[in-house]
Design a protein around this motif. Sequence first.
Motif, PDB file in Angstrom:
ATOM      1  N   LYS A  47      14.540 -11.557 -30.547  1.00  0.00           N
ATOM      2  CA  LYS A  47      14.041 -10.399 -31.290  1.00  0.00           C
ATOM      3  C   LYS A  47      14.974  -9.227 -31.005  1.00  0.00           C
ATOM      4  O   LYS A  47      15.560  -9.141 -29.925  1.00  0.00           O
ATOM      5  CB  LYS A  47      12.616 -10.045 -30.837  1.00  0.00           C
ATOM      6  CG  LYS A  47      11.595 -11.121 -31.193  1.00  0.00           C
ATOM      7  CD  LYS A  47      10.246 -10.812 -30.589  1.00  0.00           C
ATOM      8  CE  LYS A  47      10.214 -11.432 -29.212  1.00  0.00           C
ATOM      9  NZ  LYS A  47       8.942 -11.439 -28.560  1.00  0.00           N
ATOM     10  N   ASN A  52      10.866  -4.437 -26.447  1.00  0.00           N
ATOM     11  CA  ASN A  52       9.692  -4.688 -25.618  1.00  0.00           C
ATOM     12  C   ASN A  52       9.321  -3.419 -24.855  1.00  0.00           C
ATOM     13  O   ASN A  52      10.180  -2.787 -24.242  1.00  0.00           O
ATOM     14  CB  ASN A  52       9.975  -5.837 -24.646  1.00  0.00           C
ATOM     15  CG  ASN A  52       8.725  -6.312 -23.940  1.00  0.00           C
ATOM     16  OD1 ASN A  52       7.620  -6.148 -24.437  1.00  0.00           O
ATOM     17  ND2 ASN A  52       8.901  -6.907 -22.785  1.00  0.00           N
ATOM     18  N   ASN A  82      -2.689  -9.122 -25.643  1.00  0.00           N
ATOM     19  CA  ASN A  82      -1.452  -9.387 -24.914  1.00  0.00           C
ATOM     20  C   ASN A  82      -1.636 -10.647 -24.080  1.00  0.00           C
ATOM     21  O   ASN A  82      -1.768 -10.603 -22.870  1.00  0.00           O
ATOM     22  CB  ASN A  82      -1.090  -8.187 -24.033  1.00  0.00           C
ATOM     23  CG  ASN A  82       0.269  -8.362 -23.385  1.00  0.00           C
ATOM     24  OD1 ASN A  82       1.028  -9.249 -23.733  1.00  0.00           O
ATOM     25  ND2 ASN A  82       0.562  -7.512 -22.430  1.00  0.00           N
ATOM     26  N   SER A 111       1.332  -6.664 -29.647  1.00  0.00           N
ATOM     27  CA  SER A 111       2.252  -7.698 -29.190  1.00  0.00           C
ATOM     28  C   SER A 111       2.721  -8.436 -30.430  1.00  0.00           C
ATOM     29  O   SER A 111       1.963  -8.595 -31.392  1.00  0.00           O
ATOM     30  CB  SER A 111       1.555  -8.680 -28.253  1.00  0.00           C
ATOM     31  OG  SER A 111       1.181  -8.053 -27.055  1.00  0.00           O
ATOM     32  N   GLN A 113       5.496 -11.743 -32.004  1.00  0.00           N
ATOM     33  CA  GLN A 113       6.394 -12.864 -31.802  1.00  0.00           C
ATOM     34  C   GLN A 113       6.854 -13.344 -33.172  1.00  0.00           C
ATOM     35  O   GLN A 113       6.171 -13.134 -34.176  1.00  0.00           O
ATOM     36  CB  GLN A 113       5.702 -13.998 -31.049  1.00  0.00           C
ATOM     37  CG  GLN A 113       6.533 -15.222 -30.736  1.00  0.00           C
ATOM     38  CD  GLN A 113       7.791 -14.942 -29.958  1.00  0.00           C
ATOM     39  OE1 GLN A 113       8.770 -14.463 -30.517  1.00  0.00           O
ATOM     40  NE2 GLN A 113       7.772 -15.220 -28.657  1.00  0.00           N
ATOM     41  N   ASN A 126      13.092 -15.504 -27.986  1.00  0.00           N
ATOM     42  CA  ASN A 126      13.129 -15.110 -26.581  1.00  0.00           C
ATOM     43  C   ASN A 126      12.431 -16.128 -25.677  1.00  0.00           C
ATOM     44  O   ASN A 126      11.726 -15.756 -24.743  1.00  0.00           O
ATOM     45  CB  ASN A 126      12.527 -13.728 -26.389  1.00  0.00           C
ATOM     46  CG  ASN A 126      13.261 -12.681 -27.182  1.00  0.00           C
ATOM     47  OD1 ASN A 126      12.899 -12.405 -28.323  1.00  0.00           O
ATOM     48  ND2 ASN A 126      14.313 -12.107 -26.614  1.00  0.00           N
ATOM     49  N   THR A 129       8.652 -15.511 -25.121  1.00  0.00           N
ATOM     50  CA  THR A 129       8.151 -14.255 -24.542  1.00  0.00           C
ATOM     51  C   THR A 129       7.716 -13.321 -25.663  1.00  0.00           C
ATOM     52  O   THR A 129       8.497 -12.994 -26.552  1.00  0.00           O
ATOM     53  CB  THR A 129       9.232 -13.576 -23.692  1.00  0.00           C
ATOM     54  OG1 THR A 129       9.594 -14.476 -22.647  1.00  0.00           O
ATOM     55  CG2 THR A 129       8.717 -12.269 -23.089  1.00  0.00           C
ATOM     56  N   TRP A 130       6.453 -12.901 -25.609  1.00  0.00           N
ATOM     57  CA  TRP A 130       5.923 -11.949 -26.582  1.00  0.00           C
ATOM     58  C   TRP A 130       6.327 -10.565 -26.199  1.00  0.00           C
ATOM     59  O   TRP A 130       6.519 -10.227 -25.066  1.00  0.00           O
ATOM     60  CB  TRP A 130       4.393 -12.041 -26.643  1.00  0.00           C
ATOM     61  CG  TRP A 130       3.940 -13.248 -27.427  1.00  0.00           C
ATOM     62  CD1 TRP A 130       4.152 -14.555 -27.095  1.00  0.00           C
ATOM     63  CD2 TRP A 130       3.235 -13.271 -28.652  1.00  0.00           C
ATOM     64  NE1 TRP A 130       3.615 -15.388 -28.041  1.00  0.00           N
ATOM     65  CE2 TRP A 130       3.023 -14.613 -29.000  1.00  0.00           C
ATOM     66  CE3 TRP A 130       2.738 -12.260 -29.482  1.00  0.00           C
ATOM     67  CZ2 TRP A 130       2.361 -14.983 -30.173  1.00  0.00           C
ATOM     68  CZ3 TRP A 130       2.069 -12.639 -30.623  1.00  0.00           C
ATOM     69  CH2 TRP A 130       1.881 -13.979 -30.968  1.00  0.00           C
TER      70      TRP A 130
END
Length: 130
Positions: A47, A52, A82, A111, A113, A126, A129-130
């Motif tokens: 992303k 983040n 989350n 959050s 994704q 990623n 990973t959110w």
Amino acid sequence: MVNGLDDSTTYSWQVRAVNGNGSTEADGGSWWAFTTEGLPMPGAFSKTAPANGATGQPTNPTLSWGTSTDATSYEYCIDTSNNATCNASWVSVGTATSAALSGLATGTTYSWQVRAVNGQGNTQANGGTW
């Protein structure tokens, strides 16, 4: 080596020995089979925005990400939980590498994704990973 075979296809094969007296098929005439690989899973990607932990974002941000090799489409999910899970719905954006959002609530933490998709499955950005 055999070239030009299709992905995700089962082929049957046989071999025979030939001389002046005739031929003999291998394995008593039993044919063997094999299946070629399908398209690989979509490759790793990341992303790009919003970052983040970013704060002060507008209520109409644009989500952006890089490309994934072998992806045929992308889907994103955005929610207020989350928990590294899509509690809402995955939204397809075709082959686009961004999605413009609107109507988000002020002062709310979201959050998100994105996942790359093809016929073999999906790969989340990623490393999940959110």
